[in-house]
Motif scaffolding. Structure first.
Motif, PDB file in Angstrom:
ATOM      1  N   VAL A 123      14.321  -0.463  -7.556  1.00 55.76           N
ATOM      2  CA  VAL A 123      13.282  -1.292  -6.951  1.00 55.76           C
ATOM      3  C   VAL A 123      12.501  -0.422  -5.960  1.00 55.76           C
ATOM      4  O   VAL A 123      13.090   0.226  -5.086  1.00 55.76           O
ATOM      5  CB  VAL A 123      13.890  -2.509  -6.226  1.00 55.76           C
ATOM      6  CG1 VAL A 123      12.801  -3.302  -5.509  1.00 55.76           C
ATOM      7  CG2 VAL A 123      14.646  -3.386  -7.212  1.00 55.76           C
ATOM      8  N   GLY A 124      11.177  -0.391  -6.129  1.00 53.50           N
ATOM      9  CA  GLY A 124      10.348   0.419  -5.243  1.00 53.50           C
ATOM     10  C   GLY A 124       9.990  -0.303  -3.950  1.00 53.50           C
ATOM     11  O   GLY A 124      10.397  -1.446  -3.721  1.00 53.50           O
ATOM     12  N   GLU A 125       9.227   0.364  -3.110  1.00 56.67           N
ATOM     13  CA  GLU A 125       8.783  -0.214  -1.837  1.00 56.67           C
ATOM     14  C   GLU A 125       7.406  -0.850  -2.016  1.00 56.67           C
ATOM     15  O   GLU A 125       6.645  -0.469  -2.917  1.00 56.67           O
ATOM     16  CB  GLU A 125       8.735   0.873  -0.762  1.00 56.67           C
ATOM     17  CG  GLU A 125      10.105   1.433  -0.400  1.00 56.67           C
ATOM     18  CD  GLU A 125      11.047   0.370   0.149  1.00 56.67           C
ATOM     19  OE1 GLU A 125      10.580  -0.551   0.846  1.00 56.67           O
ATOM     20  OE2 GLU A 125      12.262   0.447  -0.162  1.00 56.67           O
ATOM     21  N   PRO A 126       7.046  -1.803  -1.153  1.00 59.68           N
ATOM     22  CA  PRO A 126       5.719  -2.448  -1.251  1.00 59.68           C
ATOM     23  C   PRO A 126       4.594  -1.432  -1.184  1.00 59.68           C
ATOM     24  O   PRO A 126       4.646  -0.461  -0.412  1.00 59.68           O
ATOM     25  CB  PRO A 126       5.710  -3.403  -0.060  1.00 59.68           C
ATOM     26  CG  PRO A 126       7.151  -3.672   0.227  1.00 59.68           C
ATOM     27  CD  PRO A 126       7.869  -2.390  -0.080  1.00 59.68           C
ATOM     28  N   LEU A 127       3.556  -1.646  -1.949  1.00 58.40           N
ATOM     29  CA  LEU A 127       2.390  -0.775  -1.968  1.00 58.40           C
ATOM     30  C   LEU A 127       1.350  -1.372  -1.030  1.00 58.40           C
ATOM     31  O   LEU A 127       0.967  -2.534  -1.172  1.00 58.40           O
ATOM     32  CB  LEU A 127       1.825  -0.688  -3.390  1.00 58.40           C
ATOM     33  CG  LEU A 127       0.786   0.404  -3.643  1.00 58.40           C
ATOM     34  CD1 LEU A 127       1.440   1.789  -3.554  1.00 58.40           C
ATOM     35  CD2 LEU A 127       0.170   0.222  -5.034  1.00 58.40           C
ATOM     36  N   PRO A 128       0.912  -0.606  -0.022  1.00 59.39           N
ATOM     37  CA  PRO A 128      -0.070  -1.143   0.929  1.00 59.39           C
ATOM     38  C   PRO A 128      -1.324  -1.643   0.214  1.00 59.39           C
ATOM     39  O   PRO A 128      -1.732  -1.108  -0.830  1.00 59.39           O
ATOM     40  CB  PRO A 128      -0.380   0.059   1.836  1.00 59.39           C
ATOM     41  CG  PRO A 128       0.830   0.934   1.723  1.00 59.39           C
ATOM     42  CD  PRO A 128       1.315   0.782   0.315  1.00 59.39           C
ATOM     43  N   LEU A 129      -1.973  -2.611   0.823  1.00 61.94           N
ATOM     44  CA  LEU A 129      -3.099  -3.300   0.187  1.00 61.94           C
ATOM     45  C   LEU A 129      -4.234  -2.382  -0.272  1.00 61.94           C
ATOM     46  O   LEU A 129      -4.753  -2.568  -1.373  1.00 61.94           O
ATOM     47  CB  LEU A 129      -3.647  -4.378   1.122  1.00 61.94           C
ATOM     48  CG  LEU A 129      -3.270  -5.823   0.795  1.00 61.94           C
ATOM     49  CD1 LEU A 129      -3.859  -6.785   1.806  1.00 61.94           C
ATOM     50  CD2 LEU A 129      -3.770  -6.179  -0.608  1.00 61.94           C
ATOM     51  N   PRO A 130      -4.624  -1.402   0.468  1.00 61.22           N
ATOM     52  CA  PRO A 130      -5.772  -0.633  -0.021  1.00 61.22           C
ATOM     53  C   PRO A 130      -5.472   0.116  -1.322  1.00 61.22           C
ATOM     54  O   PRO A 130      -6.396   0.475  -2.054  1.00 61.22           O
ATOM     55  CB  PRO A 130      -6.070   0.339   1.122  1.00 61.22           C
ATOM     56  CG  PRO A 130      -5.430  -0.284   2.328  1.00 61.22           C
ATOM     57  CD  PRO A 130      -4.207  -0.967   1.809  1.00 61.22           C
ATOM     58  N   GLN A 131      -4.186   0.405  -1.570  1.00 60.54           N
ATOM     59  CA  GLN A 131      -3.844   1.250  -2.710  1.00 60.54           C
ATOM     60  C   GLN A 131      -3.757   0.421  -3.995  1.00 60.54           C
ATOM     61  O   GLN A 131      -3.273  -0.710  -4.001  1.00 60.54           O
ATOM     62  CB  GLN A 131      -2.515   1.965  -2.466  1.00 60.54           C
ATOM     63  CG  GLN A 131      -2.548   2.932  -1.281  1.00 60.54           C
ATOM     64  CD  GLN A 131      -1.233   3.684  -1.140  1.00 60.54           C
ATOM     65  OE1 GLN A 131      -0.524   3.886  -2.113  1.00 60.54           O
ATOM     66  NE2 GLN A 131      -0.923   4.096   0.079  1.00 60.54           N
ATOM     67  N   VAL A 132      -4.189   1.058  -5.093  1.00 54.67           N
ATOM     68  CA  VAL A 132      -4.101   0.459  -6.432  1.00 54.67           C
ATOM     69  C   VAL A 132      -3.022   1.201  -7.208  1.00 54.67           C
ATOM     70  O   VAL A 132      -3.023   2.433  -7.240  1.00 54.67           O
ATOM     71  CB  VAL A 132      -5.453   0.565  -7.164  1.00 54.67           C
ATOM     72  CG1 VAL A 132      -5.333   0.018  -8.585  1.00 54.67           C
ATOM     73  CG2 VAL A 132      -6.534  -0.173  -6.394  1.00 54.67           C
ATOM     74  N   PRO A 133      -2.067   0.486  -7.816  1.00 57.82           N
ATOM     75  CA  PRO A 133      -0.996   1.190  -8.539  1.00 57.82           C
ATOM     76  C   PRO A 133      -1.523   1.961  -9.741  1.00 57.82           C
ATOM     77  O   PRO A 133      -2.451   1.511 -10.431  1.00 57.82           O
ATOM     78  CB  PRO A 133      -0.077   0.047  -8.978  1.00 57.82           C
ATOM     79  CG  PRO A 133      -0.941  -1.164  -8.984  1.00 57.82           C
ATOM     80  CD  PRO A 133      -1.930  -0.967  -7.876  1.00 57.82           C
ATOM     81  N   ASP A 134      -0.927   3.142  -9.963  1.00 56.61           N
ATOM     82  CA  ASP A 134      -1.280   3.962 -11.123  1.00 56.61           C
ATOM     83  C   ASP A 134      -0.359   3.554 -12.281  1.00 56.61           C
ATOM     84  O   ASP A 134       0.816   3.917 -12.316  1.00 56.61           O
ATOM     85  CB  ASP A 134      -1.085   5.449 -10.793  1.00 56.61           C
ATOM     86  CG  ASP A 134      -1.494   6.342 -11.952  1.00 56.61           C
ATOM     87  OD1 ASP A 134      -1.944   5.798 -12.997  1.00 56.61           O
ATOM     88  OD2 ASP A 134      -1.339   7.575 -11.836  1.00 56.61           O
ATOM     89  N   LEU A 135      -0.881   2.785 -13.221  1.00 56.24           N
ATOM     90  CA  LEU A 135      -0.067   2.258 -14.311  1.00 56.24           C
ATOM     91  C   LEU A 135       0.305   3.323 -15.332  1.00 56.24           C
ATOM     92  O   LEU A 135       1.119   3.076 -16.223  1.00 56.24           O
ATOM     93  CB  LEU A 135      -0.804   1.107 -15.010  1.00 56.24           C
ATOM     94  CG  LEU A 135      -1.164  -0.105 -14.122  1.00 56.24           C
ATOM     95  CD1 LEU A 135      -1.839  -1.178 -14.950  1.00 56.24           C
ATOM     96  CD2 LEU A 135       0.068  -0.651 -13.433  1.00 56.24           C
TER      97      LEU A 135
END
Length: 831
Positions: free
Chosen positions: A331-343
């Motif tokens: 389980v990863g850590e939360p991604l801050p709002l400005p960032q977009v996950p790299d799928l």
């Protein structure tokens, strides 16, 4: 002294007086008050294909079975015969003259009298293999059941878990024979004959059952139920007995008075035997509602209000997956709002993100630390991979389910070795014992007995009153559901329903229960009359082809195992397995667009609710923008402006299956429908699992016909080929049945590869036997042919020492002495 003693004392003939006194003493000692019946003439079995030999009991083919002779000699097609009991004895110097008669061998019929010593063998007829060739085999024996029981006593005494029989009901409708004559309503001794007939067989049956945990089940109707109950009380005095009433035709059969709808199953339980709890008690309505389905696994993806990423930024994080095993690896850590996950940063399908059904970012229901703890407990698992969203569906046990685990309402029954996820079930489903009255549509003998048999065999499937497949399954499963290796016997096999039911039970739970069927090959009275008119008689090939075993029992068993008939046509239809499964089912939505939500007064809301099945008007209590109830499966939204509150109330209410939405436009209705589906996920419905009949069963079946050996051949050790099938059965009928080819000489040591038994036929080759079993595993029996008792004891110990620990429970048996003694002793076994 009673009146009968006075009358006996008045008999002048001393021999007759003595015999009468002895018979009365025996009767008064053995017959309890309330169940007195005649033993009748000894039962006899005609053997139409057996040629008369010296010592055989015979009758004329065209004469009655009770008019018998004993064969003194056979010469040039003529048998010289004498009445039984008047044969000269070898010890007599000058035997008295006796009346003999010369009869043509072709006009004689060999007869076996029950109680005479027999030396049975089994002649292979056919076999069907559709399961593991090294696994267990079912057995079908075409035979008179009395002699078959004597044989089975040699093979399986004290080893049978359950005997289920459906004997003749003795209705007076010429449905059974005593001494080769049909017993009908005009026979004033029919009840007495039936009891004598049943007593002989039940005495042998009891010897087969496990003394501590065996169970006997006998089905019967009102004609003999009370007589049978008293007979079982006599034969099984120390066993618990119960009677189950089974509704087999809810419409009832009109008989001028009450319409009969039931029959009975009489159970006899050994001291340590009982029934097995099950979710169905076979009487009360199946419990419905979410408490009695498989516990709900909820979507980890949040739905409804606060379901966007920006609503709960701390709950937007990746979950890492091993696609091949479907295991959650991290389980990863939360991604801050400005960032977009790299799928594209990870291998395909190796990570799950909270992506909503419209493709937008969402959030999970719990934080990373809480999720890690739930994964460790096995409370999280993967659903399917959603191609449209491009991510995995992640499921978890919600707070309510976890609380029910702590309280004991839900139990953990297993844990997946690959994924670590638990398997859970509601404990309430396992707390119901079968009742003594069974009322289930599946027990209908017309639909699931006669009609089912006809669908399998076509017009050739005519058989009087076959049992419902499911009533037989439930009757047997009630006592062997927790015995996956059980041995089950039916010696009134009829159409073969019991084997069919055992295969269905095994398919549902993965059991390896084994079934032995015994049935004769009789034809019906009508068919016999028609064939005799054409000059046919028992023993002719055409006659035998019409018999029950060959025209019904065997083809039904073969076709249902393979899932197809001999002509290649597949069996149509489905079985109900008795096993419940969860399936996804779409929820039902209804759009109400002809009412203005603002115009819905309390009275109007009640009028609307009155039109909805399953909802009472009492649920409308103002203010009432919506209805959500844990006790009802229908929810109503009266005011779209209250949609957020409605969705919040729906969260966790997985039992809701129908939703009525009042909305002015279809667009608004479709949006609310999508939100509900996202919130609740698919509707999980528990239903009975079905199995296509065309799939058949992973099972093997060997078909034999009972035959009788010449005692001299047995005593001279010249019958190994004939008794070889018996040794295979005695060793458990496991793996391919080894054979000795007809022209193949008997070996000194018979040790076929892959078999679980070995036979030493020449005791001087003991060294070869010890060498053959050294290092071998999986052996259950070693048979040694020897007449020397002391030598056998020594050899048996040497065998056990050589076999070592790799063959626990190994049995060493002395042939042919073991075989001969068993059947010599058996001659009085059921008197």
């Amino acid at each position: 002294m009673s009146a009968i003693h006075d009358l006996i004392a008045q008999v002048t003939d001393p021999r007759l007086r003595e015999r009468l006194a002895a018979e009365w003493a025996s009767a008064s000692k053995e017959k309890k008050f309330g169940l007195v019946f005649e033993d009748h003439l000894p039962e006899r079995l005609p053997l139409p294909k057996t040629r008369p030999r010296r010592g055989d009991l015979v009758c004329r083919r065209a004469g009655p079975l009770k008019d018998v002779w004993r064969v003194l000699r056979v010469r040039d097609g003529i048998a010289t015969c004498i009445r039984p009991g008047s044969e000269p004895h070898s010890t007599q110097t000058n035997p008295p003259a006796t009346e003999t008669v010369d009869l043509a061998v072709d006009e004689l019929l060999v007869v076996r009298e029950f109680g005479e010593p027999i030396f049975p063998s089994l002649v292979p007829v056919d076999a069907v293999q559709n399961g593991d060739p090294a696994g267990p085999w079912h057995v079908l024996i075409e035979a008179d059941n009395y002699h078959a029981l004597q044989l089975l006593d040699y093979l399986y005494a004290g080893r049978v878990d359950c005997i289920y029989i459906d004997p003749p009901y003795n209705t007076g409708a010429r449905d059974w024979k005593y001494n080769n004559d049909y017993v009908d309503a005009n026979d004033q001794w029919r009840h007495s004959k039936w009891l004598a007939f049943m007593e002989k067989r039940l005495k042998l049956a009891k010897r087969l059952l496990k003394a501590d945990t065996g169970v006997l089940i006998v089905t019967i109707d009102e004609h003999e139920v009370h007589h049978l109950g008293m007979l079982l009380e006599r034969l099984f005095p120390d066993w618990a007995r119960q009677t189950v009433t089974v509704v087999i035709n809810a419409k009832g059969v009109a008989q001028g008075r009450f319409a009969r709808a039931e029959e009975y199953a009489l159970y006899c339980f050994a001291p340590g035997a009982g029934t097995v709890p099950h979710h169905d008690d076979l009487l009360n309505p199946e419990r419905e509602g979410k408490r009695f389905t498989t516990p709900r696994w909820e979507w980890l993806l949040r739905g409804g209000t606060n379901s966007r990423r920006e609503d709960r930024p701390g709950l937007f994080y990746p979950i890492f997956v091993e696609p091949e095993t479907r295991r959650i690896t991290g389980v990863g850590e939360p991604l801050p709002l400005p960032q977009v996950p790299d799928l594209t940063a990870h291998a395909p399908r190796s990570v799950a993100w909270p992506i909503r059904t419209d493709g937008s970012w969402g959030n999970w229901r719990v934080g990373p630390n809480s999720l890690r703890a739930l994964i460790d407990q096995g409370f999280v698992k993967l659903g399917g991979y959603d191609e449209q969203r491009g991510t995995w569906t992640v499921l978890y046990l919600g707070e309510k389910a976890r609380r029910q685990i702590e309280e004991g309402a839900i139990e953990v029954v297993a844990r997946d070795a690959a994924t670590g996820a638990v398997e859970v079930r509601y404990t309430e489903r396992e707390q119901r014992f079968p009742k003594t009255v069974w009322h289930r549509p599946l027990h209908d003998s017309g639909i699931y007995g006669s009609a089912l048999l006809k669908s399998i065999l076509g017009e050739g499937g005519r058989f009087s009153f076959p049992k419902s497949l499911y009533s037989t399954r439930d009757a047997v499963a009630a006592v062997v559901r927790d015995r996956p290796q059980a041995l089950i016997l039916d010696f009134f096999a009829g159409s073969g329903t019991t084997l069919h039911a055992v295969n269905l039970l095994n398919a549902a739970d993965g059991g390896r229960r084994r079934c032995i069927l015994v049935t004769n090959n009789e034809v019906s009275a009508e068919e016999a009359e028609a064939m005799r008119a054409r000059g046919l008689q028992p023993g002719d090939d055409e006659w035998e082809a019409q018999g029950i075993c060959r025209s019904v029992t065997w083809p039904r068993s073969k076709y249902t195992i393979l899932g197809r008939r001999d002509d290649g046509s597949v069996l149509e239809g489905e079985y109900l397995t008795g096993k419940t499964v969860e399936r996804d089912k779409p929820r039902r939505f209804r759009h109400i667009d002809f009412i203005d939500p603002a115009a819905l007064t309390t009275a109007a809301k009640k009028q609307l609710v009155a039109l909805i099945d399953g909802l009472p008007q009492t649920l409308v209590t103002e203010p009432c923008p919506h209805i959500v109830s844990e006790d009802h499966t229908v929810s109503v939204l009266f005011d779209p402006a209250a949609a957020d509150d409605w969705l919040q109330a729906l969260e966790g209410q997985a039992h809701i299956s129908a939703l009525v939405i009042v909305a002015p436009t279809k667009r608004q209705f479709d949006q609310l429908k999508a939100q509900v589906n996202e919130l609740l996920g698919p509707l999980k419905v528990t239903e009975e699992e079905k199995r296509p009949m065309r799939e058949g069963f992973a099972a093997n079946l060997a078909y034999f016909k009972l035959d009788f050996l010449d005692p001299e051949r047995v005593s001279l050790r010249r019958a190994f080929r004939e008794i070889l099938p018996l040794l295979w059965l005695k060793a458990g009928a496991v793996g391919p049945r080894p054979e000795l080819r007809r022209n193949e000489p008997e070996p000194a040591l018979f040790a076929p590869e892959g078999s679980n038994f070995v036979v030493l036929l020449d005791e001087t080759r003991m060294g070869r036997l010890l060498q053959a079993i050294s290092g071998r595993t999986g052996l259950s029996h070693v048979f040694i042919v020897t007449d020397a008792d002391e030598s056998f004891k020594t050899m048996a110990q040497e065998v056990r020492d050589a076999a070592g620990r790799g063959n626990p429970g190994l049995q060493v048996v002395q042939l042919y002495r073991d075989y001969l003694l068993n059947f010599m002793i058996n001659q009085g076994g059921a008197k």
